[in-house]
Design a protein around this motif. Structure first.
Motif, PDB file in Angstrom:
ATOM      1  N   HIS A 108       9.688  39.808  64.614  1.00 21.04           N
ATOM      2  CA  HIS A 108      10.163  38.423  64.550  1.00 21.04           C
ATOM      3  C   HIS A 108      10.984  38.202  63.278  1.00 21.04           C
ATOM      4  CE1 HIS A 108       9.048  33.916  65.276  1.00 21.04           C
ATOM      5  NE2 HIS A 108      10.338  34.127  65.296  1.00 21.04           N
ATOM      6  N   LYS A 109      10.506  38.708  62.155  1.00 18.48           N
ATOM      7  CA  LYS A 109      11.221  38.555  60.893  1.00 18.48           C
ATOM      8  C   LYS A 109      12.566  39.277  60.928  1.00 18.48           C
ATOM      9  CE  LYS A 109       7.082  38.005  57.992  1.00 18.48           C
ATOM     10  NZ  LYS A 109       6.281  38.579  56.884  1.00 18.48           N
TER      11      LYS A 109
ATOM     12  N   VAL B 288      12.579  31.670  55.773  1.00 16.61           N
ATOM     13  CA  VAL B 288      11.432  31.684  56.687  1.00 16.61           C
ATOM     14  C   VAL B 288      11.065  33.119  57.036  1.00 16.61           C
ATOM     15  CG1 VAL B 288      10.694  31.088  59.024  1.00 16.61           C
ATOM     16  CG2 VAL B 288      11.870  29.394  57.623  1.00 16.61           C
ATOM     17  N   ALA B 289      12.069  33.949  57.296  1.00 11.00           N
ATOM     18  CA  ALA B 289      11.797  35.350  57.631  1.00 11.00           C
ATOM     19  C   ALA B 289      11.174  36.095  56.451  1.00 11.00           C
ATOM     20  CB  ALA B 289      13.094  36.036  58.058  1.00 11.00           C
ATOM     21  N   SER B 290      11.472  35.686  55.221  1.00  9.05           N
ATOM     22  CA  SER B 290      10.988  36.416  54.047  1.00  9.05           C
ATOM     23  C   SER B 290       9.653  35.917  53.535  1.00  9.05           C
ATOM     24  CB  SER B 290      12.023  36.310  52.920  1.00  9.05           C
ATOM     25  OG  SER B 290      13.284  36.803  53.347  1.00  9.05           O
ATOM     26  N   THR B 291       9.348  34.631  53.751  1.00 11.97           N
ATOM     27  CA  THR B 291       8.178  34.037  53.090  1.00 11.97           C
ATOM     28  C   THR B 291       7.032  33.673  54.023  1.00 11.97           C
ATOM     29  OG1 THR B 291       9.187  31.829  53.254  1.00 11.97           O
ATOM     30  CG2 THR B 291       9.626  33.112  51.251  1.00 11.97           C
ATOM     31  N   VAL B 292       7.275  33.497  55.283  1.00 13.98           N
ATOM     32  CA  VAL B 292       6.212  33.086  56.204  1.00 13.98           C
ATOM     33  C   VAL B 292       5.456  34.326  56.668  1.00 13.98           C
ATOM     34  CG1 VAL B 292       5.668  31.906  58.363  1.00 13.98           C
ATOM     35  CG2 VAL B 292       7.547  31.076  56.945  1.00 13.98           C
ATOM     36  N   ASP B 293       4.200  34.427  56.253  1.00 17.37           N
ATOM     37  CA  ASP B 293       3.415  35.641  56.536  1.00 17.37           C
ATOM     38  C   ASP B 293       2.887  35.688  57.959  1.00 17.37           C
ATOM     39  OD1 ASP B 293       3.813  36.403  53.902  1.00 17.37           O
ATOM     40  OD2 ASP B 293       1.994  35.384  53.199  1.00 17.37           O
ATOM     41  N   THR B 294       2.840  34.541  58.627  1.00 16.34           N
ATOM     42  CA  THR B 294       2.261  34.522  59.975  1.00 16.34           C
ATOM     43  C   THR B 294       3.193  35.127  61.028  1.00 16.34           C
ATOM     44  OG1 THR B 294       3.121  32.272  60.275  1.00 16.34           O
ATOM     45  CG2 THR B 294       0.849  32.494  59.464  1.00 16.34           C
TER      46      THR B 294
END
Length: 794
Positions: free
Chosen positions: A551-552, A540-546
């Motif tokens: 946060h990442k 989630v930290a690597s692929t979610v651009d929003t």
């Protein structure tokens, strides 16, 4: 003249002469004891004269009072007391009592305080006498009113004595009337409205600590004793008659703020009342809270605090519907508080906290199974996430705080009982609430129910350092089954919750829940699922651009912290070494990928390098660590990490059943068509265990290779063999399958033949008339003689 007086005296009735003789020439000398003994003997020997004696004494006392000769009136009252004590067993006592009570009333009506005190003492003596024949016409209205007024005496002299006399008089009235159903009903409102306020007035006028020295009793202590006696004698139908004037007195004299006296009074009521009626007190107090919904927040808060102090006493007697009724009333007050206020003030917040504390105190005194019912009941009242107004969010938060209060009182033994499906599913939905405080309360609920070893404070901060104070024990079989069934749903909700906000406190709360989940449920059978969960956080930290950069980074820090934690908890040294290598590498190149979590406001404007794939947790490396430790890694190698917004199902997302089924496609067809391999089926039924093929030689290297997974060539050969078996069963002829699966021994077939033959013989004996038909049938080949292929019997 003296002779004439003596002559007239001799003509008077004897009882009058005896009464006259008890009075001395000098009133200061007091009652003439010898003549009093004669009068007593006469009264006992002639009981029919007792009523006349009482009437005559009353007439003499009345004249003396009117002429202010108080000493003679006191002598008359003393004589009445002695006669009452000596003749209380006489059947004609009722007529004497009427004169006695008229005498007491006459003394009480006078302004002389000594006469009032003496009259009260005489009435108390009378109240302690058990009469054999009740009096239906006797009334005590005057005495209740007069004793109540004496309780409020403000006389400069003898104030405390008069108040004590008034309280004793009320105690006498209570004892005389409560025990006899045929006399006047003292529980009527007109009487209770005088008795209860009089007692409360004296209780609040001094020190509430009971006095141990009985010779120096104070009005507050005696009033408390009488109130205890009054409440203790009240039946179910009468307890409200006591509570109503009590609440009215507290309202009129504004004794709710501060509420020290109110708490003390209601504790006396709860301790003194019969246990089965204690629920009535709580119900009445909540109804009074209903009627004060327009009062100031301080008043309502004090009422709620009083409720929280006494509700635990009633909890032991509240079961089933009555318990849920109290919970429902408290929740109704909370909803009313939220709906009637546009903005939560500090005073209103204190009121809500008092109600929540009352709810928690009530639930704390129930067994655990009822706490689960209470939590489920509260959960069903929480507004759905579809309602996104500010009022609904406030109500969600308040009700979940109530749920948390109950959850903290629950002692978790089995997760299956602590998280029934009907409770877990709505709780997981609330974990995805857009409102940060609501999600944090949900995380606290999970922490309260998951933390069986008091690790919540130990794991309250995100760290890659060891936790020396961590307490742990292996999970039970039921907990492992629960993890297989619902663990994936919980971890999915945790990932969704972490992605909703970059607030450090919200992320820390989610980490705490995940860490407790790992500590409580980690074992060889669940470690692969937890590793997929950790990889999911990283993905989630690597692929979610929003998500924002800070946060990442925080999600990367949480993932490595959880990896270090599960490595230490599970005791897999290879996994711990790998996690430590990542930590060391990040410490050199990217400290922002490590705890502590970064504050978004402090990091605004700073450039954070996120393109560091070589510092990420590698799935294949995790699998190798497990294999090198002699553990199964197939679920980790074949499964996919968790992602955002996956659908929750009541059942399990991944389980060991699915893991095993991936090893052997078409389980029923995995065996050889001609040979029954029981070992394969036995191993396949064991959770998370794969069969290892032993090497031909038995040296160290061979044993090491046997612990590892088979080679790719062996896997490919196994898959081809399985596909060939599937094709044979799908495309082959049935007769061909029958020939290929003929049994190598006839043990079962022979046994069947014996059984059916015995049945045939029995049938021949019982049905001799059909012998010819049976002989013809025996020449044909019976259908049960068809051989059963070994593959088709169970």
């Amino acid at each position: 003249m003296p002779g004439c007086c003596g002559c007239c005296s001799a003509l008077r009735p004897r009882y009058k002469r005896l009464v006259d003789n008890i009075f001395p020439v000098n009133p200061e000398d007091g009652l003439v004891k010898s003549n009093m003994e004669k009068l007593t003997f006469y009264s006992l020997s002639s009981p029919d004269k007792l009523d006349r004696i009482g009437e005559y004494l009353y007439q003499k006392a009345t004249k003396d009072i009117n002429r202010k000769r108080y000493k003679l009136a006191e002598i008359a009252m003393e004589a009445m007391d002695l006669l009452l004590q000596a003749c209380h067993a006489q059947t004609t006592l009722n007529l004497f009592v009427e004169s006695f009570l008229r005498m007491v009333q006459k003394l009480l009506e006078d302004s002389n305080p000594n006469l009032k005190i003496m009259a009260t003492n005489s009435f108390v003596k009378f109240a302690n006498i058990n009469e054999d024949t009740p009096s239906y016409h006797r009334r005590y209205d005057f005495f209740i009113s007069k004793f109540s007024s004496m309780c409020h005496s403000d006389a400069a002299s003898l104030r405390d004595s008069l108040r004590l006399a008034g309280i004793k008089g009320l105690q006498g009235v209570i004892r005389k009337t409560v025990s006899d159903d045929l006399v006047e009903n003292i529980w009527e409102a007109q009487h209770m409205e005088k008795i209860v306020p009089s007692l409360l007035f004296n209780m609040q006028s001094g020190d509430l600590t009971p006095v141990e020295d009985a010779t120096n009793v104070t009005p507050p202590a005696l009033a408390e004793e009488v109130l205890r006696e009054l409440v203790g004698r009240a039946s179910f139908g009468h307890i409200r008659s006591v509570l109503k004037p009590l609440l009215t007195h507290l309202d009129r004299h504004e004794l709710w703020v501060p509420n020290t006296f109110a708490i003390h009074t209601f504790r006396i009521v709860m301790i003194s009342i019969q246990p089965q009626y204690s629920y009535t007190v709580v119900e009445t107090l909540m109804q009074h809270l209903d009627s004060n919904f327009k009062s100031s927040p301080k008043t309502r808060t004090s009422l709620a605090v009083v409720l929280s102090k006494i509700i635990a006493i009633a909890a032991g007697e509240s079961v089933g519907p009555s318990a849920l009724d109290i919970i429902n009333n408290l929740l109704t007050h909370l909803r009313t508080s939220v709906s009637t206020t546009t903005e939560i003030t500090p005073e209103e917040s204190q009121y809500q906290e008092a109600l929540i504390n009352a709810l928690g105190e009530f639930a704390n005194h129930h067994p655990d199974y009822q706490k689960i019912e209470i939590m489920l009941f509260i959960m069903n009242t929480v507004p759905d996430l579809s309602k996104k107004s500010r009022g609904d969010q406030m109500l969600q938060n308040i009700l979940l705080k109530s749920l948390l209060k109950v959850g903290t009182q629950y002692s978790t033994v089995s997760f299956e009982k602590a998280f029934p499906a009907s409770f877990l599913q709505p709780l997981l939905k609330m974990a995805r609430a857009p409102h940060d405080p609501t999600r944090m309360v949900v995380m606290q609920i999970f922490q309260a129910l998951l933390d069986r070893h008091q690790n919540e404070q130990v794991l309250s901060s995100v760290s890659v350092k060891p936790y020396p104070a961590l307490s742990q024990e292996p999970p039970s079989r039921s907990d492992i089954i629960f993890t297989h069934k619902y663990g994936a749903n919980i971890m999915q909700a945790l990932i969704d919750s972490m992605a909703l906000s970059d607030r450090v406190d919200a992320l820390t709360s989610s980490f705490n829940t995940a860490a407790l989940l790992i500590v409580e449920m980690s074992c060889n059978e669940t470690v692969q699922e937890f590793l997929l969960f950790i990889l999911g956080i990283q993905q989630v930290a690597s692929t979610v651009d929003t998500l924002g950069n800070v946060h990442k980074c925080n999600l990367h820090a949480i993932s490595i912290a959880l990896l270090v934690l599960i490595s230490r908890v599970s005791g897999i040294n290879n996994l711990l070494d790998y996690a430590q290598k990542i930590v060391d590498a990040r410490r050199e190149e990217a400290t922002h990928f490590l705890p502590p979590l970064l504050e978004p406001k402090k990091m605004s404007g700073k450039n954070l390098n996120l393109a560091l794939p070589h510092l990420s947790i590698d799935k294949l490396a995790l699998g190798e660590c497990l294999q090198n430790a002699g553990m199964d890694a197939q679920r980790l190698n074949t499964g996919t990490p968790y992602t955002l917004n996956q659908t929750d199902h009541p059942g399990h997302r991944h389980s060991w059943v699915e893991s095993v089924s991936t090893q052997l496609t078409q389980r029923n067809s995995s065996a050889d068509l001609t040979v029954y391999n029981g070992d394969v089926d036995s191993v396949s039924s064991s959770p998370g265990v794969c069969k290892k093929l032993l090497a031909p030689e038995f040296n160290f290297e061979a044993m090491k290779r046997a612990l590892a997974e088979p080679t790719e060539a062996a896997k490919r050969e196994q898959r081809e063999r399985q596909m060939q078996i599937v094709r044979n069963f799908r495309e082959g002829e049935f007769d061909d399958l029958m020939r290929r699966t003929e049994p190598k021994h006839d043990l079962i077939q022979n046994r069947l033949n014996e059984l059916f033959n015995s049945l045939a013989v029995e049938r021949q004996i019982t049905q001799s008339d059909n012998k010819a038909a049976q002989l013809q049938a025996s020449n044909e080949k019976p259908i049960y003689e068809t051989n059963f292929p070994e593959l088709f019997y169970y």
